[in-house]
Design an enzyme around this catalytic site. Structure first.
Site, short mmCIF file in Angstrom:
data_model
loop_
_atom_site.label_atom_id
_atom_site.label_comp_id
_atom_site.label_asym_id
_atom_site.label_seq_id
_atom_site.Cartn_x
_atom_site.Cartn_y
_atom_site.Cartn_z
N SER A 195 0.85 -1.20 0.00
CA SER A 195 0.00 0.00 0.00
C SER A 195 0.88 1.24 0.00
O SER A 195 1.99 1.22 0.54
CB SER A 195 -0.90 0.03 1.24
OG SER A 195 -1.63 1.24 1.31
N TYR B 143 -1.92 -0.21 11.05
CA TYR B 143 -2.09 -0.63 9.66
C TYR B 143 -0.99 -0.07 8.78
O TYR B 143 -0.34 -0.81 8.01
CB TYR B 143 -3.45 -0.20 9.13
CG TYR B 143 -3.62 -0.48 7.65
CD1 TYR B 143 -3.87 -1.77 7.19
CD2 TYR B 143 -3.48 0.53 6.70
CE1 TYR B 143 -3.99 -2.04 5.84
CE2 TYR B 143 -3.60 0.27 5.34
CZ TYR B 143 -3.85 -1.02 4.92
OH TYR B 143 -3.96 -1.28 3.58
#
Length: 261
Positions: free
Chosen positions: A136, A149
């Site tokens: 990501s 995260y």
């Protein structure tokens, strides 16, 4: 001659669902897995493409869950792996339960690494295999109010860069990292972020487009792909701006209560 065989994790919805569809369309027999019963309904949809489809419900945050997935593959050589399963978690770190943030770490890091190690050992023995790992652009940004995260994705982005270098002496192996930005999936609802600006934004990426970008990069043998031109700009800015600036920018979109009325 039998079809090639692919495993796609996190395939019940979102990017994983779209990757599984692409694999089946491309003639792969597929083994799909998720940690929810919805994976069986997804598998029924994939069968429209005419290849063999097997589904497994397993918790990939655990070693046992990964072993259960690999057992379902039996003796078939794994030609392609899309390591896409991931967990998100919003809100301030001090407000999060230990069990919740541990599951994020164990899914995004521990389970992913264990699966990669097991599958890549097989692939390197055969000198053949393709692996797509979903990282990501969050890995480039200090994720205020999404700190665990973003930290796990920073690990994944860095780890795959290092692993790719280790694998360069093994012919026939492709390892590609897919790095999307916010994607229009169930991710934000499941991460308890529907009261945030990013969670409610209507400018999130289409998961089908993100999956296609990743698939095309994998098939072209690319090292990595940042999906979407806006995300490419954000990554470039993250390499220039000081972390206190990017962390504050992330706060503005991820802090509870930032959803636009």
């Amino acid at each position: 001659m039998p079809n090639k065989f692919a495993i796609i994790t996190g395939a019940s919805t979102g990017i994983g669902f779209e990757l599984a569809s692409l694999a089946a369309k491309d003639g792969y027999d597929i083994l799909v897995v998720a940690d929810e019963p919805l994976i069986d309904a997804a598998a029924a949809d994939f069968k429209q493409f005419g290849t063999e489809v097997t589904s497994v419900e397993a918790d990939l945050s655990t070693i046992d869950g990964v072993d259960r997935l690999l057992a379902a593959a039996g003796d078939r050589p794994i030609d392609l792996l899309c390591a896409n399963a991931g967990k998100g978690l919003g809100r301030g770190f001090l407000d999060q339960d230990v069990a919740d943030w541990r599951r994020v770490v164990d899914t995004n890091i521990t389970g992913t690494l264990y699966l990669l190690q097991k599958v890549l050992r097989q692939m390197t023995e055969r000198h053949q295999g393709k692996v797509l790992v979903t990282g990501s652009i969050a890995g480039f940004i200090p994720g205020s109010f999404q700190a665990v995260y973003n930290g796990t994705k920073a690990f994944v982005d860095s780890f795959t860069d290092a692993l790719r270098d280790e694998l360069k002496d093994h012919e026939g192996i492709t390892l590609t990292t897919l790095m999307p930005g916010p994607v229009d999936t169930e991710f934000f609802d499941r991460a308890d972020m529907m009261d945030t600006d990013v969670g409610t934004s209507d400018s999130k990426s289409d998961p089908a487009k993100v999956a296609q970008d990743g698939w095309d990069a994998l098939m072209a043998g690319k090292h990595s792909i940042v999906s979407g031109w806006k995300n490419k700009l954000q990554v470039a800015a993250a390499h220039i701006l000081p972390p206190e600036v990017t962390a504050h920018q992330h706060r503005n979109m991820a802090e509870p209560g930032t959803a636009k009325k």
